[in-house]
Design an enzyme around this catalytic site. Sequence first.
Site, PDB file in Angstrom:
ATOM      1  N   CYS A   1       0.815  -1.231   0.000  1.00  0.00           N
ATOM      2  CA  CYS A   1       0.000   0.000   0.000  1.00  0.00           C
ATOM      3  C   CYS A   1       0.845   1.277   0.000  1.00  0.00           C
ATOM      4  O   CYS A   1       0.324   2.366  -0.245  1.00  0.00           O
ATOM      5  CB  CYS A   1      -0.971  -0.004   1.172  1.00  0.00           C
ATOM      6  SG  CYS A   1      -1.996  -1.472   1.224  1.00  0.00           S
TER       7      CYS A   1
ATOM      8  N   HIS B   1      -2.884   7.043   2.795  1.00  0.00           N
ATOM      9  CA  HIS B   1      -3.362   5.786   2.205  1.00  0.00           C
ATOM     10  C   HIS B   1      -4.784   5.512   2.729  1.00  0.00           C
ATOM     11  O   HIS B   1      -5.052   5.618   3.923  1.00  0.00           O
ATOM     12  CB  HIS B   1      -2.416   4.653   2.597  1.00  0.00           C
ATOM     13  CG  HIS B   1      -2.988   3.310   2.299  1.00  0.00           C
ATOM     14  ND1 HIS B   1      -3.530   2.996   1.077  1.00  0.00           N
ATOM     15  CD2 HIS B   1      -3.123   2.198   3.073  1.00  0.00           C
ATOM     16  CE1 HIS B   1      -3.973   1.748   1.111  1.00  0.00           C
ATOM     17  NE2 HIS B   1      -3.744   1.250   2.301  1.00  0.00           N
TER      18      HIS B   1
ATOM     19  N   ASN C   1     -10.196  -0.098   0.288  1.00  0.00           N
ATOM     20  CA  ASN C   1      -8.738   0.003   0.271  1.00  0.00           C
ATOM     21  C   ASN C   1      -8.233  -0.580  -1.053  1.00  0.00           C
ATOM     22  O   ASN C   1      -8.330  -1.784  -1.276  1.00  0.00           O
ATOM     23  CB  ASN C   1      -8.189  -0.784   1.467  1.00  0.00           C
ATOM     24  CG  ASN C   1      -6.671  -0.748   1.563  1.00  0.00           C
ATOM     25  OD1 ASN C   1      -5.985  -0.356   0.618  1.00  0.00           O
ATOM     26  ND2 ASN C   1      -6.151  -1.166   2.700  1.00  0.00           N
TER      27      ASN C   1
HETATM   28  N1  ACO Z   1     -18.731  -8.422   9.455  1.00  0.00           N
HETATM   29  C1  ACO Z   1     -19.240  -8.747  10.662  1.00  0.00           C
HETATM   30  N2  ACO Z   1     -18.485  -9.170  11.686  1.00  0.00           N
HETATM   31  C2  ACO Z   1     -17.162  -9.246  11.491  1.00  0.00           C
HETATM   32  C3  ACO Z   1     -16.560  -8.931  10.269  1.00  0.00           C
HETATM   33  C4  ACO Z   1     -17.400  -8.498   9.225  1.00  0.00           C
HETATM   34  N3  ACO Z   1     -16.934  -8.171   8.016  1.00  0.00           N
HETATM   35  N4  ACO Z   1     -15.240  -9.117  10.383  1.00  0.00           N
HETATM   36  C5  ACO Z   1     -14.997  -9.531  11.621  1.00  0.00           C
HETATM   37  N5  ACO Z   1     -16.164  -9.629  12.311  1.00  0.00           N
HETATM   38  C6  ACO Z   1     -16.352 -10.027  13.690  1.00  0.00           C
HETATM   39  C7  ACO Z   1     -15.279 -10.953  14.183  1.00  0.00           C
HETATM   40  O1  ACO Z   1     -15.566 -12.299  13.823  1.00  0.00           O
HETATM   41  C8  ACO Z   1     -15.354 -10.741  15.661  1.00  0.00           C
HETATM   42  O2  ACO Z   1     -16.444 -11.463  16.178  1.00  0.00           O
HETATM   43  P1  ACO Z   1     -16.350 -12.241  17.591  1.00  0.00           P
HETATM   44  O3  ACO Z   1     -16.083 -11.156  18.587  1.00  0.00           O
HETATM   45  O4  ACO Z   1     -17.667 -12.882  17.695  1.00  0.00           O
HETATM   46  O5  ACO Z   1     -15.196 -13.179  17.421  1.00  0.00           O
HETATM   47  C9  ACO Z   1     -15.694  -9.271  15.791  1.00  0.00           C
HETATM   48  O6  ACO Z   1     -16.263  -8.871  14.521  1.00  0.00           O
HETATM   49  C10 ACO Z   1     -14.498  -8.399  16.114  1.00  0.00           C
HETATM   50  O7  ACO Z   1     -13.429  -8.768  15.234  1.00  0.00           O
HETATM   51  P2  ACO Z   1     -12.050  -8.048  15.308  1.00  0.00           P
HETATM   52  O8  ACO Z   1     -11.157  -8.588  14.234  1.00  0.00           O
HETATM   53  O9  ACO Z   1     -11.548  -8.019  16.733  1.00  0.00           O
HETATM   54  O10 ACO Z   1     -12.504  -6.585  14.897  1.00  0.00           O
HETATM   55  P3  ACO Z   1     -11.726  -5.250  15.088  1.00  0.00           P
HETATM   56  O11 ACO Z   1     -12.460  -4.409  16.034  1.00  0.00           O
HETATM   57  O12 ACO Z   1     -10.263  -5.437  15.272  1.00  0.00           O
HETATM   58  O13 ACO Z   1     -11.932  -4.606  13.650  1.00  0.00           O
HETATM   59  C11 ACO Z   1     -10.787  -4.228  11.594  1.00  0.00           C
HETATM   60  C12 ACO Z   1     -11.390  -5.264  12.527  1.00  0.00           C
HETATM   61  C13 ACO Z   1     -11.875  -3.312  11.067  1.00  0.00           C
HETATM   62  C14 ACO Z   1     -10.126  -4.954  10.421  1.00  0.00           C
HETATM   63  C15 ACO Z   1      -9.745  -3.413  12.388  1.00  0.00           C
HETATM   64  O14 ACO Z   1      -8.859  -4.253  13.068  1.00  0.00           O
HETATM   65  C16 ACO Z   1      -9.000  -2.488  11.518  1.00  0.00           C
HETATM   66  O15 ACO Z   1      -9.514  -1.517  11.072  1.00  0.00           O
HETATM   67  N6  ACO Z   1      -7.716  -2.766  11.292  1.00  0.00           N
HETATM   68  C17 ACO Z   1      -6.930  -2.027  10.347  1.00  0.00           C
HETATM   69  C18 ACO Z   1      -6.665  -2.935   9.273  1.00  0.00           C
HETATM   70  C19 ACO Z   1      -6.729  -2.314   7.925  1.00  0.00           C
HETATM   71  O16 ACO Z   1      -7.322  -1.296   7.631  1.00  0.00           O
HETATM   72  N7  ACO Z   1      -6.079  -2.991   7.064  1.00  0.00           N
HETATM   73  C20 ACO Z   1      -6.033  -2.600   5.719  1.00  0.00           C
HETATM   74  C21 ACO Z   1      -4.882  -3.201   5.091  1.00  0.00           C
HETATM   75  S1  ACO Z   1      -3.461  -2.610   5.819  1.00  0.00           S
HETATM   76  C22 ACO Z   1      -3.007  -1.303   5.013  1.00  0.00           C
HETATM   77  O17 ACO Z   1      -3.617  -0.933   4.053  1.00  0.00           O
HETATM   78  C23 ACO Z   1      -1.849  -0.624   5.533  1.00  0.00           C
END
Ligand code: ACO
Length: 319
Positions: free
Chosen positions: A113, A246, A276
């Site tokens: 990215c 980004h 993204n």
């Molecule tokens: N829809 C519904 N529920 C979901 C989804 C979805 N798409 N995805 C995960 N869940 C659930 C999980 O199963 C979990 O359920 P559980 O508690 O019953 O086990 C719950 O939601 C929480 O999951 P987490 O992974 O802990 O969610 P988190 O609060 O960490 O959010 C997210 C996840 C949005 C990906 C967050 O970590 C984030 O924004 N991270 C940044 C990552 C990013 O943007 N990456 C992009 C690529 S990196 C880059 O470009 C540099």
Amino acid sequence: MFSRITGIGSFLPGQAVSNHELARRGIATSDEWITSRTGIGFRHLAENGETSSDLGLEASRRALSAAGLEASDIDLIIVATSTPDYIFPSTACLLQSKLSNHGATAFDVQAVCSGFVYALTIADKFIHSGSHKRALVVGSEVFSRILDWSDRATCVLFGDGAGAVVLEASDRPGILATSLHADGAHHGILSVPGSVCNGKVIGDPFLRMDGQAVFKFAVRVLAEVGEECCAAAGIPSAGIDWLIPHQANMRILEATARKMKVPMDKVIVTVDRHGNTSAASIPLALDEAVRERRIRAGQKVLLAGVGGGFTWGAVLFEL
Ligand code: ACO
């Protein structure tokens, strides 16, 4: 010898696909979950057979047209992509062929990215050295090909697209400062840990991510490298007109802006409609903001990227 951006273009494939549509297609998710955690409402997905060089071609044609140049005027082509058409030749060489350019230097950059920021910095240095005069710098991705559509925690986050700029030699500065970094110690928190060997996929061919680790890392380094790049140009971050981070996630954009004390009305946001798009996200956002006449000639724009590797970097330029 300086370099200036003289043309910008972008391309999004197909129709926008909403969060509701993903849920209708059988992904166990909801619009409420995706928008509240990421700010993403829509993304574009390439058709079967549509490749990074195809998307890059459309973006490049638009950037060349905006610069008033022909493809044959270009002497350097750099494509930032993590979803190349082939293992080889490079997507840059395939794009060059589609553009009917013969003889320019052409190669890919793999910094996930941060790829566009890396590629723009490299092009600036080529031009600065005097070896090249007119570069086409492209970020193009079909991330939909490396998503595990049964992993709802990752597949809802990404989209496909391409953005391109023409960078030309100039006697007055356009690009004011650049900063690039990487730390491979963090390779495990975001990766596609597979390879092709003897006709078989070895390992895992899908994107895997530790979302929370990525979130914390991204916010820290985006703000740090943004500040570092401004300091290198002798301009306080309050002196920039626009910040284009980004486009990973709305919460990452907001946290970065807060850390840099840049108000959100100076931050270009497209993640809500594009998702993204990895190396394409920054030039897509730049092109949209210029076409909407939000970013105007003479303004100072800070690009800040972060991606797998981990890699991160920033470019400060005056349009
Ligand atoms: N829809 C519904 N529920 C979901 C989804 C979805 N798409 N995805 C995960 N869940 C659930 C999980 O199963 C979990 O359920 P559980 O508690 O019953 O086990 C719950 O939601 C929480 O999951 P987490 O992974 O802990 O969610 P988190 O609060 O960490 O959010 C997210 C996840 C949005 C990906 C967050 O970590 C984030 O924004 N991270 C940044 C990552 C990013 O943007 N990456 C992009 C690529 S990196 C880059 O470009 C540099």
